[in-house]
Design a protein around this motif. Structure first.
Motif, PDB file in Angstrom:
ATOM      1  N   VAL A   2       0.032 -13.899  -6.524  1.00  0.00           N
ATOM      2  CA  VAL A   2       0.353 -12.857  -5.562  1.00  0.00           C
ATOM      3  C   VAL A   2       1.770 -12.363  -5.832  1.00  0.00           C
ATOM      4  O   VAL A   2       2.678 -13.154  -6.057  1.00  0.00           O
ATOM      5  CB  VAL A   2       0.244 -13.391  -4.115  1.00  0.00           C
ATOM      6  CG1 VAL A   2       0.635 -12.315  -3.112  1.00  0.00           C
ATOM      7  CG2 VAL A   2      -1.174 -13.892  -3.836  1.00  0.00           C
ATOM      8  N   SER A  25       0.611  -8.032  -3.014  1.00  0.00           N
ATOM      9  CA  SER A  25      -0.488  -7.561  -3.844  1.00  0.00           C
ATOM     10  C   SER A  25      -0.980  -8.712  -4.708  1.00  0.00           C
ATOM     11  O   SER A  25      -0.259  -9.682  -4.927  1.00  0.00           O
ATOM     12  CB  SER A  25      -0.061  -6.381  -4.717  1.00  0.00           C
ATOM     13  OG  SER A  25       0.977  -6.772  -5.598  1.00  0.00           O
ATOM     14  N   LEU A  29      -4.755 -12.444  -2.635  1.00  0.00           N
ATOM     15  CA  LEU A  29      -3.954 -12.206  -1.433  1.00  0.00           C
ATOM     16  C   LEU A  29      -4.714 -12.522  -0.162  1.00  0.00           C
ATOM     17  O   LEU A  29      -4.201 -13.182   0.742  1.00  0.00           O
ATOM     18  CB  LEU A  29      -3.472 -10.748  -1.424  1.00  0.00           C
ATOM     19  CG  LEU A  29      -2.777 -10.285  -0.144  1.00  0.00           C
ATOM     20  CD1 LEU A  29      -1.527 -11.106   0.108  1.00  0.00           C
ATOM     21  CD2 LEU A  29      -2.455  -8.803  -0.230  1.00  0.00           C
ATOM     22  N   HIS A  30      -5.957 -12.054  -0.072  1.00  0.00           N
ATOM     23  CA  HIS A  30      -6.675 -12.176   1.194  1.00  0.00           C
ATOM     24  C   HIS A  30      -7.217 -13.586   1.435  1.00  0.00           C
ATOM     25  O   HIS A  30      -7.826 -13.833   2.478  1.00  0.00           O
ATOM     26  CB  HIS A  30      -7.782 -11.127   1.256  1.00  0.00           C
ATOM     27  CG  HIS A  30      -7.235  -9.735   1.284  1.00  0.00           C
ATOM     28  ND1 HIS A  30      -6.498  -9.258   2.341  1.00  0.00           N
ATOM     29  CD2 HIS A  30      -7.270  -8.726   0.379  1.00  0.00           C
ATOM     30  CE1 HIS A  30      -6.112  -8.015   2.096  1.00  0.00           C
ATOM     31  NE2 HIS A  30      -6.573  -7.675   0.907  1.00  0.00           N
ATOM     32  N   ARG A  72       0.458  -9.968  10.156  1.00  0.00           N
ATOM     33  CA  ARG A  72       0.041  -9.387   8.886  1.00  0.00           C
ATOM     34  C   ARG A  72      -0.981  -8.301   9.142  1.00  0.00           C
ATOM     35  O   ARG A  72      -1.769  -8.372  10.096  1.00  0.00           O
ATOM     36  CB  ARG A  72      -0.503 -10.444   7.918  1.00  0.00           C
ATOM     37  CG  ARG A  72      -1.815 -11.058   8.263  1.00  0.00           C
ATOM     38  CD  ARG A  72      -2.113 -12.251   7.343  1.00  0.00           C
ATOM     39  NE  ARG A  72      -2.438 -11.845   5.982  1.00  0.00           N
ATOM     40  CZ  ARG A  72      -2.524 -12.712   4.953  1.00  0.00           C
ATOM     41  NH1 ARG A  72      -2.315 -13.997   5.162  1.00  0.00           N
ATOM     42  NH2 ARG A  72      -2.835 -12.277   3.733  1.00  0.00           N
ATOM     43  N   ASN A  74      -3.840  -6.786   7.004  1.00  0.00           N
ATOM     44  CA  ASN A  74      -4.585  -6.940   5.755  1.00  0.00           C
ATOM     45  C   ASN A  74      -5.129  -5.605   5.226  1.00  0.00           C
ATOM     46  O   ASN A  74      -5.522  -5.526   4.067  1.00  0.00           O
ATOM     47  CB  ASN A  74      -5.718  -7.941   5.940  1.00  0.00           C
ATOM     48  CG  ASN A  74      -5.209  -9.385   5.936  1.00  0.00           C
ATOM     49  OD1 ASN A  74      -4.131  -9.677   5.424  1.00  0.00           O
ATOM     50  ND2 ASN A  74      -5.983 -10.289   6.520  1.00  0.00           N
ATOM     51  N   ARG A  76      -3.254  -2.987   5.008  1.00  0.00           N
ATOM     52  CA  ARG A  76      -2.123  -2.404   4.293  1.00  0.00           C
ATOM     53  C   ARG A  76      -1.438  -3.407   3.381  1.00  0.00           C
ATOM     54  O   ARG A  76      -0.448  -3.075   2.731  1.00  0.00           O
ATOM     55  CB  ARG A  76      -1.106  -1.849   5.295  1.00  0.00           C
ATOM     56  CG  ARG A  76      -1.654  -0.762   6.198  1.00  0.00           C
ATOM     57  CD  ARG A  76      -0.593  -0.267   7.160  1.00  0.00           C
ATOM     58  NE  ARG A  76       0.524   0.359   6.456  1.00  0.00           N
ATOM     59  CZ  ARG A  76       1.674   0.695   7.021  1.00  0.00           C
ATOM     60  NH1 ARG A  76       1.863   0.440   8.312  1.00  0.00           N
ATOM     61  NH2 ARG A  76       2.626   1.264   6.326  1.00  0.00           N
ATOM     62  N   ASN A  77      -1.947  -4.654   3.362  1.00  0.00           N
ATOM     63  CA  ASN A  77      -1.357  -5.711   2.532  1.00  0.00           C
ATOM     64  C   ASN A  77       0.123  -5.920   2.862  1.00  0.00           C
ATOM     65  O   ASN A  77       0.959  -6.029   1.955  1.00  0.00           O
ATOM     66  CB  ASN A  77      -1.536  -5.402   1.036  1.00  0.00           C
ATOM     67  CG  ASN A  77      -2.983  -5.475   0.607  1.00  0.00           C
ATOM     68  OD1 ASN A  77      -3.844  -5.971   1.337  1.00  0.00           O
ATOM     69  ND2 ASN A  77      -3.274  -4.966  -0.570  1.00  0.00           N
TER      70      ASN A  77
END
Length: 124
Positions: A2, A25, A29-30, A72, A74, A76-77
């Motif tokens: 990441v 990014s 990441l998720h 957070r 997610n 828009r990261n």
């Protein structure tokens, strides 16, 4: 892996507020919890706040509970650290980090990706 980029640091007076942002990014990441760490001169790096991969769970270091809020987005990261009632002892370089795991942790050994850090100075 990441990639993480912090922004939003600076100088603020005691009692003031500041919001740090972390642009993230990468393919994992998720699945990764994201945390904020800080390191003051002459001190070890310490975990401040962590948010789970889903965003549903958070964990805070005792000295910032009730003052800092991690979140957070997610879609828009992005990960944020809202810091209120700042104290001079909050002065440090703040780092955004991505965990190997999806649950919340505050130990540096559980994090494999790090941003470059951003300075936060609380002073009158």
């Amino acid at each position: 892996q990441v990639q993480l980029v912090e922004s939003g640091g600076g100088l603020v007076q005691p009692g003031g507020s500041l919001t740090l942002s972390c642009a993230a990014s990468g393919p994992t990441l998720h699945y990764s919890a994201i945390a904020w760490f800080r390191q003051a001169p002459g001190k070890e790096r310490e975990g401040v706040a962590c948010v789970s991969a889903s965003g549903s769970f958070t964990k805070y270091e005792d000295s910032v509970k009730g003052r800092f809020t991690i979140s957070r987005d997610n879609t828009r990261n992005m990960v944020y650290l809202q810091m209120n009632s700042l104290k001079p002892e909050d002065t440090a370089v703040y780092y955004c980090a991505a965990s190997y795991y999806s649950d919340t942790f505050l130990e540096a050994r559980d994090f494999g990706s790090w941003g470059q850090g951003i300075q936060v100075t609380v002073s009158s």
